[in-house]
Design a protein around this motif. Structure first.
Motif, mmCIF file in Angstrom:
data_model
loop_
_atom_site.group_PDB
_atom_site.id
_atom_site.type_symbol
_atom_site.label_atom_id
_atom_site.label_comp_id
_atom_site.label_asym_id
_atom_site.label_seq_id
_atom_site.Cartn_x
_atom_site.Cartn_y
_atom_site.Cartn_z
ATOM 1 N N TYR A 192 -20.209 -53.004 -10.054
ATOM 2 C CA TYR A 192 -21.371 -53.777 -10.460
ATOM 3 C C TYR A 192 -21.228 -54.054 -11.952
ATOM 4 C CZ TYR A 192 -23.167 -51.699 -6.154
ATOM 5 O OH TYR A 192 -23.332 -51.297 -4.849
ATOM 6 N N GLY A 193 -21.450 -55.293 -12.359
ATOM 7 C CA GLY A 193 -21.258 -55.601 -13.766
ATOM 8 C C GLY A 193 -22.181 -56.681 -14.279
ATOM 9 N N ASP A 194 -22.441 -56.620 -15.565
ATOM 10 C CA ASP A 194 -23.285 -57.578 -16.257
ATOM 11 C C ASP A 194 -22.388 -58.469 -17.119
ATOM 12 O OD1 ASP A 194 -25.164 -58.942 -17.767
ATOM 13 O OD2 ASP A 194 -25.747 -57.190 -18.947
ATOM 14 N N THR B 71 -29.862 -54.692 -6.359
ATOM 15 C CA THR B 71 -29.415 -53.819 -7.436
ATOM 16 C C THR B 71 -29.754 -54.436 -8.789
ATOM 17 O OG1 THR B 71 -27.234 -54.827 -7.619
ATOM 18 C CG2 THR B 71 -27.460 -53.017 -6.044
ATOM 19 N N GLU B 72 -29.781 -53.579 -9.788
ATOM 20 C CA GLU B 72 -30.035 -54.030 -11.151
ATOM 21 C C GLU B 72 -28.911 -54.940 -11.640
ATOM 22 O OE1 GLU B 72 -30.183 -51.823 -15.452
ATOM 23 O OE2 GLU B 72 -31.107 -50.799 -13.769
ATOM 24 N N LEU B 73 -27.684 -54.621 -11.274
ATOM 25 C CA LEU B 73 -26.521 -55.407 -11.676
ATOM 26 C C LEU B 73 -25.922 -56.094 -10.461
ATOM 27 C CD1 LEU B 73 -24.767 -52.754 -13.963
ATOM 28 C CD2 LEU B 73 -26.035 -54.772 -14.713
ATOM 29 N N GLU C 286 -20.141 -51.375 -19.545
ATOM 30 C CA GLU C 286 -21.552 -51.075 -19.298
ATOM 31 C C GLU C 286 -22.003 -51.319 -17.865
ATOM 32 O OE1 GLU C 286 -24.266 -52.590 -22.306
ATOM 33 O OE2 GLU C 286 -22.613 -52.727 -23.733
ATOM 34 N N GLY C 287 -21.060 -51.427 -16.936
ATOM 35 C CA GLY C 287 -21.405 -51.569 -15.532
ATOM 36 C C GLY C 287 -21.317 -50.226 -14.829
ATOM 37 N N TYR D 97 -20.146 -57.503 -20.487
ATOM 38 C CA TYR D 97 -18.693 -57.721 -20.504
ATOM 39 C C TYR D 97 -18.318 -58.511 -21.763
ATOM 40 C CZ TYR D 97 -14.070 -59.315 -19.044
ATOM 41 O OH TYR D 97 -12.721 -59.575 -18.989
ATOM 42 N N CYS E 292 -15.464 -52.847 -15.039
ATOM 43 C CA CYS E 292 -16.914 -52.669 -14.898
ATOM 44 C C CYS E 292 -17.388 -51.339 -15.477
ATOM 45 C CB CYS E 292 -17.346 -52.823 -13.440
ATOM 46 S SG CYS E 292 -17.465 -54.551 -12.948
#
Length: 112
Positions: free
Chosen positions: A8-10, A68-70, A99-100, A14, A95
């Protein structure tokens, strides 16, 4: 042993991560692929939910089942000797570094 990883990633996080740190994480993923640690993997596309309750007919709906949040960024099947090794491998991937979050799920094969 095999492990399913879901990343999961933002994208904004990134982009905020220093390029040399991101590049090292991508190099790590390339090393895992070249050395047989990644059996399969890729980026996540748009999901479709599939249902066929009581074998009464297929129903589909667009979008993820889980919220999910991300957003889901990708997945991999890792080959590792233990859960600890799988965690160590996942912890150096993009990720996790940017910060994922990466979930690591042991794969339990059904008996033949």
């Amino acid at each position: 042993m095999q492990f399913l990883t879901i990343a999961y990633g933002d994208p904004a996080a990134y982009d905020r991560t220093a390029p040399e740190i991101r590049n090292a994480a991508h190099d790590h993923d390339a090393w895992m692929a070249a050395n047989g640690k990644i059996v399969a993997g890729g980026m996540a596309g748009a999901p479709v939910q599939v249902r066929n309750h009581n074998a009464a007919g297929i129903e589909t709906s667009a979008g993820p089942y889980l919220r999910t949040e991300l957003p889901v960024a990708g997945y991999a099947i890792l080959e590792a000797a233990s859960l600890e090794e799988a965690i160590e491998l996942a912890a150096k991937s993009p990720c996790a570094i940017t910060e994922g979050v990466i979930e690591v799920w042991p794969v339990v094969h059904a008996p033949a």
